[in-house]
Each structure stands twice: as structure tokens, then as C-alpha cells.
Design an enzyme around this catalytic site. Structure first.
Site, PDB file in Angstrom:
ATOM      1  N   GLY A   1       0.818  -1.211   0.000  1.00 40.88           N
ATOM      2  CA  GLY A   1       0.000   0.000   0.000  1.00 40.88           C
ATOM      3  C   GLY A   1       0.854   1.264   0.000  1.00 40.88           C
TER       4      GLY A   1
ATOM      5  CG  ASN B   1      -5.525   3.691   8.839  1.00 44.00           C
ATOM      6  OD1 ASN B   1      -5.853   4.611   8.099  1.00 44.00           O
ATOM      7  ND2 ASN B   1      -4.606   3.817   9.770  1.00 44.00           N
TER       8      ASN B   1
ATOM      9  CB  SER C   1      -1.999  -3.229   1.114  1.00 43.67           C
ATOM     10  OG  SER C   1      -1.072  -3.983   1.871  1.00 43.67           O
TER      11      SER C   1
ATOM     12  CB  CYS D   1       6.318   5.195  19.695  1.00 42.68           C
ATOM     13  SG  CYS D   1       7.384   5.545  21.070  1.00 42.68           S
TER      14      CYS D   1
HETATM   15  N1  PLP Z   1      -3.033   2.892   3.579  1.00 38.67           N
HETATM   16  C1  PLP Z   1      -3.789   2.480   4.597  1.00 38.67           C
HETATM   17  C2  PLP Z   1      -5.165   3.048   4.766  1.00 38.67           C
HETATM   18  C3  PLP Z   1      -3.297   1.543   5.501  1.00 38.67           C
HETATM   19  O1  PLP Z   1      -4.053   1.142   6.522  1.00 38.67           O
HETATM   20  C4  PLP Z   1      -1.989   1.041   5.310  1.00 38.67           C
HETATM   21  C5  PLP Z   1      -1.396   0.091   6.276  1.00 38.67           C
HETATM   22  O2  PLP Z   1      -1.784   0.055   7.430  1.00 38.67           O
HETATM   23  C6  PLP Z   1      -1.244   1.481   4.217  1.00 38.67           C
HETATM   24  C7  PLP Z   1      -1.801   2.413   3.366  1.00 38.67           C
HETATM   25  C8  PLP Z   1       0.133   0.967   3.952  1.00 38.67           C
HETATM   26  O3  PLP Z   1       0.066  -0.326   3.393  1.00 38.67           O
HETATM   27  P1  PLP Z   1       1.326  -1.300   3.446  1.00 38.67           P
HETATM   28  O4  PLP Z   1       1.443  -1.776   4.858  1.00 38.67           O
HETATM   29  O5  PLP Z   1       0.973  -2.421   2.500  1.00 38.67           O
HETATM   30  O6  PLP Z   1       2.496  -0.535   2.986  1.00 38.67           O
END
Ligand code: PLP
Length: 388
Positions: free
Chosen positions: A71, A147, A195, A322
Site C-alpha cells: 500500500g 484504517n 495492499s 511512538c
Molecule cells: N493505507 C492504509 C489506509 C493503511 O491502513 C496502510 C497500512 O496500514 C497502508 C496504506 C500501507 O500499506 P502497506 O502496509 O501495504 O504498505
């Protein structure tokens, strides 16, 4: 120790069917997918088969799918690949750091950035997007599902605003894939990120949809892989796993799995709120993906609750990061208007395909007692003042 995993928005376990599909590509099918001999043809066919499955999940043609390392790379490729110095870009304040930090980096390269607020339900107002447009606006980037809260953004309306203005639209659908139906045409986006490890596929895999005819500058320079949009020998086992996970994610939208998840999530949330005073669900006033609930427990530190629950076998998370040794409250919850101590007391529970009602019951057995024990220990908690 019995362990229950309710942190599927962080990562999901690889499904056995996905591992089975990948296994031969670590062994007998080892060819470079760019080679013209038998070994290359075999892995090329597997890569293209996976591309078809990803295309089917998001409603595009296979040629519009670029395989990436996840992602983060998909977001960075879309953002850096669609704009040039001098362009104006609109994002929201609740984007994942893969978008927010990529957009900040553009600023250092001479782009202008507008970061839009959200309301208390974690929603961007499409009219704010309209008001933020400038003649120099090149790209709007807004996530589909958050997320931390699971809140679904009005991407179709935002896509319309972008289309009317002739502006490109990218959406980070990493947390939406496999949980709600995705259709790039209905969304009206020019680019969309997914992702692998959020849909029970392998970590370190992902894909970016880029609409046919959209000019994209590659991030990596090298061979002509992925139609010169992403150089580097393909990660064949990973791509095969992503393809299989995409196929299963698509099927899961129609076989009752999503409804089952939503019922378990709703039950978990309802019972926590019934059993624990001074708790509320962040973003519950908006439409959300079916697997996520983010609950604010006043008078506790979320990190302490995560650790206490982990010691008893339950894995959950906070959105806190953190930074320089200090715990920064979640930027998403702060953007929704929570005070820092409220954001720090919030916990995300995210269910997955493997979650059972027994897992939810296990969590419900632990959470109320653990919260009240932590509150008893907290100097900030005055039980009489709270309950009267
Ligand atoms: N975008 C969102 C909304 C995500 O929740 C995450 C990962 O938590 C990412 C992008 C990044 O994806 P990746 O862990 O595959 O790099």
C-alpha cells in the site's frame, strides 16, 4: 496460552489457500517472468492470472493494474507519479501516513498542498473539496476507508467533484478492499491503491490501479517491467498470493462473510458500550467497513490497555504512534475533535475472516474487568464523580 487476534487492520493472517497457491513459485516454478523460455512463460502466465484477479476485484482491465510492494508504494507511486512541481494537491487530514507523508514530501518539491478537515464522525465534506479547488489543482487524494475508525468516505461524490473540475482523483482503498465492493468506474478515480496483507495475502505485496490514458511518472527507473511503470523483477510468489487473496476477497463479498463480520463487530461494540461506563465508539455515526470498531475508554491510557489485554492473550491496538520516545495521540482521532487524552484512551478492534464468535466472547470476557482494573489504578479516575 489461548490467543485471539483482533488487529486485522494492522495485518491479516495469510489464508491457507493463498499459501498453497504461492508454494510452487518458491520452488519448481522459479523463472524470471521476463524470460522468454519455458520457465519464464510459466511464471509470466501466473503473474497475468493474478493481474486478472486483482482487476476483477476492483472492476478494471488487467492492463490498468501495476504490481507494487504494498500500500505504501502504491500510494507513493500514485501521488509522486501524477503531479509535478507547481501543482496543487488536495488531501484529507485522516489519510494514512503513506499518503500524508508522501504529500508533505511533494511540498518540499514545490507543490502546494491543502489538507482538509473531517467532522466528528471522521467524514470529509465533498463541498470542502469543491471549495479547495484552484486552477492549479492537479490531484485529489482521499482514502476510501479509514484504517483507525473504519469510516467510509464519500468517494463517489468526491470523484464527481474531481471529474467536474477535470482534476485527477486517487483513493487509498487499502482498508476497503475485501470489506466493501470496489468499482473504480463507480468511484470515478484515476488511481486506487490496495495492499496484499490487508486481504489475507502476503506482506510486501500490493497493486495500484491507474486508469488507461493517465500519464504516470515511475518512481523506479530500470527495466520495462509493468509496462515501464514499475521497474524491477516481479515478486512472483507474492503476486500469485495477492491474486489468490483478491479472488477470495471478491468471493467473500457475496458468500455471507461480510454480513457475519458485521454482526460480530456490532455485537462486540454493543456489549462493550453496555457493560462499560464512559465508553463510546468513535465514528459510529457514519457508515463503516464491517470489521472495525474504535472505542474510547475515558480515564485510561490506551497503551496500558493494549499491554494488559495482550498479557491475557488478546491482540488489539491503538492508533497512537511512538515518536521521539513520546506517545503521540492518533492524528485521525485528533482530526475528529477528540482531546489528546481521549485519543490516547481509544482502542481499535478489527476482526478478520478467521474471527469466530468464540473469539469475540473471549474478548468480551476480558475487556470490562481489565478496563475497570486500570481505571482503579489511574490517579485521574474518580469513580464517584464519574458514576454520578
Ligand atoms: N493505507 C492504509 C489506509 C493503511 O491502513 C496502510 C497500512 O496500514 C497502508 C496504506 C500501507 O500499506 P502497506 O502496509 O501495504 O504498505
Amino acid at each position: 496460552m489461548h490467543r485471539v487476534y483482533l488487529d486485522n487492520n494492522a495485518t491479516t493472517p495469510l489464508l491457507p489457500e493463498v499459501f498453497d497457491a504461492m508454494r510452487p513459485y518458491f520452488g519448481e516454478h522459479f523463472g524470471n517472468a521476463s524470460s522468454i523460455h519455458h520457465h519464464g512463460q510459466e511464471t509470466r502466465a501466473a503473474v497475468e492470472n493474478a493481474r486478472d484477479s486483482v482487476a476483477e476485484l476492483i472492476g478494471c482491465s488487467a492492463a490498468e493494474v501495476i504490481f507494487t510492494s504494498g500500500g505504501t508504494e502504491s500510494d507513493n507511486l500514485a501521488i509522486a507519479g501524477l503531479v509535478k512541481p507547481g501543482d496543487h494537491v488536495i488531501a484529507s487530514s485522516i489519510e494514512h501516513h503513506a499518503v500524508l507523508h508522501a504529500v508533505n514530501h511533494l511540498q518540499a518539491m514545490g507543490c502546494e498542498i491543502t489538507v482538509l478537515p473531517v467532522d466528528g464522525r471522521c467524514l470529509v465534506d465533498p463541498d470542502d473539496v469543491k471549495r479547495a479547488l484552484r486552477p492549479s489543482t492537479k490531484l485529489v487524494t482521499m482514502m476510501m476507508a479509514n484504517n483507525e475508525t473504519g469510516v467510509l468516505q464519500p468517494v463517489t461524490e468526491i470523484g464527481k467533484v474531481a471529474a467536474e473540475a477535470g482534476v485527477l482523483f486517487h483513493t487509498d482503498a487499502v482498508q476497503a478492499a475485501g470489506k466493501v465492493a470496489l468499482d473504480v468506474k463507480q468511484i470515478g478515480c484515476h488511481a486506487l491503491s490496495i495492499s496484499g496483507h490487508k486481504i489475507h495475502g502476503p506482506q510486501g505485496t500490493g497493486a495500484l490501479y491507474v486508469k488507461k490514458g493517465t500519464r504516470l511518472q515511475p518512481l523506479f527507473h530500470g527495466g520495462r517491467h509493468e509496462r515501464s511503470r514499475r521497474a524491477g523483477t516481479e515478486n512472483v510468489p507474492g503476486i500469485v498470493g495477492l491474486g489468490q487473496a483478491a479472488k477470495l476477497a471478491k468471493n467473500g463479498l457475496y458468500d455471507g462473510a461480510v454480513e457475519r463480520l458485521a454482526a460480530m463487530r456490532d455485537g462486540l461494540e454493543r456489549q462493550i458500550l453496555e457493560q462499560i461506563e464512559d465508553a463510546c465508539a468513535n465514528g459510529c455515526g457514519a457508515s463503516r467497513v464491517p470489521n472495525t470498531t474504535n472505542i474510547r475508554f475515558d480515564h485510561i491510557e490506551g497503551e496500558s490497555l493494549v499491554i494488559a489485554l495482550d498479557l491475557k492473550g488478546l491482540a488489539v491496538s491503538t492508533g497512537a504512534a511512538c515518536s521521539s520516545g513520546a506517545i503521540e495521540p492518533s492524528h485521525v482521532l485528533i482530526a475528529m475533535g477528540l482531546r489528546p487524552e481521549q485519543a490516547r484512551g481509544s482502542i481499535r478492534f478489527s476482526l478478520g475472516k478467521q474471527t469466530t464468535q468464540a473469539d469475540v466472547d473471549f474478548a468480551l470476557n476480558l475487556i470490562p474487568g481489565t478496563v475497570s482494573r486500570l481505571r482503579e489504578l489511574s490517579p485521574r479516575y474518580d469513580k464517584k464523580a464519574v458514576s454520578t
